[in-house]
Design an enzyme around this catalytic site. Structure first.
Site, short mmCIF file in Angstrom:
data_model
loop_
_atom_site.label_atom_id
_atom_site.label_comp_id
_atom_site.label_asym_id
_atom_site.label_seq_id
_atom_site.Cartn_x
_atom_site.Cartn_y
_atom_site.Cartn_z
N SER A 29 0.84 -1.20 0.00
CA SER A 29 0.00 0.00 0.00
C SER A 29 0.87 1.25 0.00
O SER A 29 2.05 1.19 -0.34
CB SER A 29 -0.93 -0.03 1.22
OG SER A 29 -1.94 0.95 1.10
N ASN A 30 0.30 2.41 0.33
CA ASN A 30 1.05 3.66 0.37
C ASN A 30 0.52 4.54 1.49
O ASN A 30 -0.42 4.17 2.19
CB ASN A 30 0.98 4.37 -1.00
CG ASN A 30 -0.46 4.69 -1.37
OD1 ASN A 30 -1.11 5.52 -0.73
ND2 ASN A 30 -0.97 4.03 -2.40
N HIS A 31 1.13 5.72 1.67
CA HIS A 31 0.85 6.57 2.83
C HIS A 31 -0.32 7.54 2.65
O HIS A 31 -0.50 8.44 3.47
CB HIS A 31 2.09 7.38 3.22
CG HIS A 31 3.16 6.54 3.85
ND1 HIS A 31 2.98 5.90 5.05
CD2 HIS A 31 4.41 6.22 3.43
CE1 HIS A 31 4.08 5.23 5.37
NE2 HIS A 31 4.96 5.40 4.38
N SER A 32 -1.13 7.38 1.61
CA SER A 32 -2.25 8.31 1.42
C SER A 32 -3.19 8.28 2.63
O SER A 32 -3.59 7.21 3.08
CB SER A 32 -3.02 7.93 0.16
OG SER A 32 -4.24 8.62 0.11
N ALA A 96 -4.92 7.50 -4.20
CA ALA A 96 -3.55 7.12 -4.54
C ALA A 96 -3.60 5.62 -4.87
O ALA A 96 -3.37 4.77 -4.00
CB ALA A 96 -2.61 7.40 -3.38
#
Ligand code: C5P
Length: 222
Positions: A29-32, A96
């Site tokens: 995943s990502n930091h959005s 994102a």
């Protein structure tokens, strides 16, 4: 009292990150944080629109009066967006979305036996580009988070993805963009650029909603 300038419009938004499963207990995943998308949803509700928010996993309270559809993966988000977009007046892609997903998701938890391992990834569909390519398409707005040459990359995405508008932010600048409370944006159309000065995301969101609505009205009356 606020004038209900978006009465009769249906706004569809994506927000937050996506999670791409590796096995039943792990993901990429990502930091959005989802803050910008949720702030735009709130601003659109306040301006009188009917709002549907397709949201990846975030720790935010959904704005009152907005329909939230929870998804995890990019494929789930894509499926919901494609199903709902033909009936929307405006589509804003804030999510994102993970660019890649696992080629094969393991059905059982992967054991740590090997000393190294390789994950094979395949490209996810581009949700905003696929919405913009629909024959019955809403007014389509994308985002571009860039660390350099912001205008050049944003305009490239605007034309490549066939968007009506793109909201660009310079995430290399301190105190704005990803996971921050504040943001500053430049909104590009094919022939204009409009600046939204650094402010908290809710203030930026209301200005962005106004700019989107002006461009949407102009397109529909031309
Ligand atoms: O190409 P890039 O990911 O920088 O483009 C950002 C814009 O495209 C954002 O509006 C984002 O929500 C959207 N996007 C999408 N689906 C993807 C990748 C990006 O809708 N798979």
């Amino acid at each position: 009292y606020q004038e209900k300038t978006l009465a009769g419009q249906h706004w569809l938004l994506t927000a937050g990150p996506t999670r791409e499963a590796i096995d039943p207990v792990r993901y990429i995943s990502n930091h959005s944080s989802g803050k910008m998308g949720y702030a735009i949803a709130r601003a659109a509700v306040n301006a009188g629109a009917r709002v549907t928010l397709i949201s990846g996993p975030v720790n935010l309270t959904p704005p009152q009066g907005c329909r939230v559809i929870q998804v995890n993966s990019a494929l789930e988000m894509h499926q919901q967006a494609m199903a709902l977009a033909p009936k929307a007046s405006v589509f804003v892609a804030c999510a994102a979305v993970a660019d890649y997903r696992l080629a094969d998701v393991a059905t059982q938890k992967i054991k740590k036996t090997a000393d190294d391992m390789v994950l094979k990834l395949v490209k996810n569909p581009d949700i905003v580009a696929d919405v913009a390519a629909l024959s019955q398409r809403p007014f389509t707005v994308g985002f571009a988070a860039e660390t350099q040459d912001v205008e050049q990359y944003a305009r490239g995405k605007l034309s490549r993805k066939k968007l009506d508008l793109i909201a660009a932010n310079d995430v290399a600048r301190e105190g704005q963009g990803f996971n921050s409370e504040d943001n500053a944006l430049t909104v590009f159309s094919a022939d204009s650029a409009t600046e939204i000065a650094l402010a908290n995301k809710q203030q930026v969101a209301s200005q962005l909603v106004t700019i989107i609505n002006q461009a949407y009205q102009a397109k529909n009356s031309s």
